[in-house]
Design an enzyme around this catalytic site. Structure first.
Site, PDB file in Angstrom:
ATOM      1  N   LYS A  96      27.915 -32.362  28.841  1.00 55.33           N
ATOM      2  CA  LYS A  96      26.546 -32.082  29.292  1.00 55.33           C
ATOM      3  C   LYS A  96      25.648 -31.797  28.089  1.00 55.33           C
ATOM      4  CE  LYS A  96      23.145 -30.378  32.079  1.00 55.33           C
ATOM      5  NZ  LYS A  96      22.726 -29.778  33.309  1.00 55.33           N
ATOM      6  N   LYS A 101      17.071 -26.757  31.961  1.00 54.48           N
ATOM      7  CA  LYS A 101      16.206 -26.997  33.130  1.00 54.48           C
ATOM      8  C   LYS A 101      16.251 -25.754  33.996  1.00 54.48           C
ATOM      9  CE  LYS A 101      16.300 -31.974  34.049  1.00 54.48           C
ATOM     10  NZ  LYS A 101      16.701 -32.990  35.044  1.00 54.48           N
ATOM     11  N   HIS A 138      25.775 -28.020  47.236  1.00 61.57           N
ATOM     12  CA  HIS A 138      25.311 -29.134  46.410  1.00 61.57           C
ATOM     13  C   HIS A 138      26.497 -29.997  45.950  1.00 61.57           C
ATOM     14  CE1 HIS A 138      23.118 -31.381  43.400  1.00 61.57           C
ATOM     15  NE2 HIS A 138      23.939 -30.950  42.465  1.00 61.57           N
ATOM     16  N   GLU A 185      30.941 -31.690  39.917  1.00 66.60           N
ATOM     17  CA  GLU A 185      30.178 -31.978  38.692  1.00 66.60           C
ATOM     18  C   GLU A 185      31.145 -32.259  37.528  1.00 66.60           C
ATOM     19  OE1 GLU A 185      27.012 -32.411  39.006  1.00 66.60           O
ATOM     20  OE2 GLU A 185      26.230 -31.054  40.551  1.00 66.60           O
ATOM     21  N   GLU A 218      14.603 -36.104  29.531  1.00 68.08           N
ATOM     22  CA  GLU A 218      14.960 -37.157  30.484  1.00 68.08           C
ATOM     23  C   GLU A 218      13.995 -38.335  30.431  1.00 68.08           C
ATOM     24  OE1 GLU A 218      16.334 -35.451  34.194  1.00 68.08           O
ATOM     25  OE2 GLU A 218      16.171 -37.396  35.184  1.00 68.08           O
ATOM     26  N   ARG A 275      19.833 -38.860  30.198  1.00 67.42           N
ATOM     27  CA  ARG A 275      20.015 -37.621  30.968  1.00 67.42           C
ATOM     28  C   ARG A 275      20.076 -37.934  32.467  1.00 67.42           C
ATOM     29  NH1 ARG A 275      17.595 -31.537  29.839  1.00 67.42           N
ATOM     30  NH2 ARG A 275      18.862 -30.578  31.454  1.00 67.42           N
ATOM     31  N   HIS A 327      21.137 -35.843  47.392  1.00 63.40           N
ATOM     32  CA  HIS A 327      19.901 -35.149  47.742  1.00 63.40           C
ATOM     33  C   HIS A 327      19.472 -35.463  49.175  1.00 63.40           C
ATOM     34  CE1 HIS A 327      19.079 -34.808  43.175  1.00 63.40           C
ATOM     35  NE2 HIS A 327      19.622 -33.703  43.632  1.00 63.40           N
ATOM     36  N   ASN A 346      22.769 -37.686  37.021  1.00 65.66           N
ATOM     37  CA  ASN A 346      22.483 -37.714  38.452  1.00 65.66           C
ATOM     38  C   ASN A 346      23.353 -38.721  39.195  1.00 65.66           C
ATOM     39  OD1 ASN A 346      20.621 -35.671  38.737  1.00 65.66           O
ATOM     40  ND2 ASN A 346      18.940 -36.969  38.033  1.00 65.66           N
ATOM     41  N   ARG A 361       4.507 -15.258  28.560  1.00 66.80           N
ATOM     42  CA  ARG A 361       4.521 -16.593  27.932  1.00 66.80           C
ATOM     43  C   ARG A 361       5.885 -16.990  27.373  1.00 66.80           C
ATOM     44  NH1 ARG A 361      -0.221 -14.324  26.329  1.00 66.80           N
ATOM     45  NH2 ARG A 361      -2.033 -15.155  27.380  1.00 66.80           N
ATOM     46  N   HIS A 414      23.812 -38.438  42.885  1.00 72.10           N
ATOM     47  CA  HIS A 414      22.837 -37.452  43.351  1.00 72.10           C
ATOM     48  C   HIS A 414      21.748 -38.019  44.258  1.00 72.10           C
ATOM     49  CE1 HIS A 414      24.883 -34.787  40.657  1.00 72.10           C
ATOM     50  NE2 HIS A 414      24.018 -33.805  40.824  1.00 72.10           N
TER      51      HIS A 414
END
Ligand SMILES: NC(=O)c1ccc[n+]([C@@H]2O[C@H](COP(=O)([O-])OP(=O)(O)OC[C@H]3O[C@@H](n4cnc5c(N)ncnc54)[C@H](O)[C@@H]3O)[C@@H](O)[C@H]2O)c1
Ligand SMILES: [Zn+2]
Length: 360
Positions: free
Chosen positions: A211, A127, A250, A169, A221, A226, A237, A230, A105, A233
């Protein structure tokens, strides 16, 4: 090599009330490059540790790899009094964070990033995720690290291609949040790529700071802030998907994606011509492996890319979400839907302008 960040590890753990029982996660490269030194250090400082090593590839962010590692941890009697230290790039950080968030947990995770991308992006913000065959990063948690230990001296062994990928980035933060930082990156681009001090440390510090600030204000987000991380992005993607998440890093996709996002911002009347030109000129400094840009972007049909963008997980009710710039250093999440023709034009303008000179 003498790495200052792990020099006082025992003391640091004590200050942060972390136990000295630690699962150390590496990929096979970071194990080979830095493992002996770190584990020796843990011995010197009286840690009780067990190590786990995963293949160095995106496919390691999978349920089957996580499942195998849970088993090893159970066999090693790891319980809730332990923590997990993830030493590597974003793959190790994301998988390590995922395991830490779910095992018993939840146990604390400590990030020790060794790629430029991980130092400036993936290790910060909590994340953590694994991939599903139907999409990337779909299964995961918000699980903030107790500590993020950043030491740019680890970058000296990183391949040049990975430096450029991480730099995407870094440049993103200049675009979305800080015009003086953008100018600094423009001026010292080559110094940073060459890992020259004080430029590389400054670039990493500032990126990590931006960041962290964004994440603190909009952790889950929900406020649209946030989401500005992106920038570029939505296009990226789509490109990554077309490249089957294998043939394009990426950061390489993000570089191209930011090129298109700048053009979209300008074409829709948000960004002035001068800022557009400054932005495009910085992005032209990026280098790609020979032929990659042609194969993975210039030769791609814009309609096909648009279709691939639609299959991205960030779509909401079939609507693509775009982060655009108002000016250099200020981004926003576009709420309204835009017509496909604008997106298609940004792609084809990008293809016409992102000169093949960028190949090496
Ligand atoms: N959690 C987030 O917020 C977030 C944000 C961005 C990206 N990500 C994830 O990060 C991952 C990509 O991370 P990445 O770009 O760091 O890739 P990566 O972890 O695959 O590392 C790239 C390569 O560099 C090697 N490597 C790592 N450190 C090294 C060093 N110091 N010297 C030499 N080689 C080294 C690795 O073994 C690997 O082969 C993706 O899975 C992406 O989804 C997550
Ligand atoms: Zn990214």
């Amino acid at each position: 090599m003498g790495t200052p960040v792990i020099a006082g590890l025992g003391e640091l753990f004590k200050t942060h009330r972390l136990s000295k029982k630690t699962v150390v996660l590496f990929d096979e490269h970071t194990r080979r490059l830095f493992g002996d030194e770190l584990l020796r250090k843990l011995n010197d400082e009286g840690f009780h540790w067990t190590e786990l090593v995963i293949p160095a590839r995106e496919a390691s962010k999978s349920f089957s790899v996580a499942y195998r590692l849970y088993g090893k941890m159970i066999e090693a009697d790891v319980d809730r009094s332990w923590n997990l230290l993830a030493m590597g790039g974003g793959v190790v950080g994301d998988l390590g964070g995922f395991i830490a968030a779910s095992y018993f947990r939840g146990i604390p995770v400590i990030q020790l990033p060794t790629t430029l991308l991980a130092m400036t992006d993936s290790s910060i913000g909590g994340k953590v995720a694994i991939n599903h065959p139907l999409g990337k990063n779909l299964i995961g948690f918000f699980h903030s690290p107790e500590l993020v230990l950043i030491d740019t001296s680890y970058l000296t062994t990183l391949p040049r291609r990975e430096i450029y990928a991480g730099m995407a980035e870094v440049v993103k933060y200049g675009f979305i949040a800080d015009e003086p930082f953008f100018s600094f990156l423009d001026l010292h681009f080559a110094d940073i790529i060459e890992l020259k001090e004080p430029y590389i440390t400054e670039a990493v510090k500032k990126s990590a700071f931006i960041k962290d600030e964004v994440v603190k204000k909009d952790f889950r987000e929900t406020a649209g802030l946030r989401a500005t991380l992106n920038f570029g992005h939505t296009f990226a993607h789509g490109l990554e998907k077309l490249a089957e998440y294998r043939h394009l890093r990426h950061g390489e996709a993000v570089t191209i994606g930011m090129f298109c996002a700048l053009l979209l911002s300008h074409n829709l009347g948000y960004l002035d011509r001068e800022s557009l030109d400054r932005g495009l000129s910085l992005l032209r400094k990026f280098r790609f492996p020979k032929g990659l840009l042609k194969r993975r972007f210039l030769d791609i049909d814009s309609g096909l890319l648009l279709e691939s963008m639609f299959s991205d997980k960030k779509k909401l009710d079939k609507k693509l979400r775009f982060v655009l710039l108002k000016k250099l250093g200020e981004a926003f999440l576009l709420e309204e839907n835009i017509e496909d023709r604008h997106v298609l034009k940004a792609i084809s303008d990008g293809q016409a302008l992102f000169s093949s000179k960028s190949s090496r």
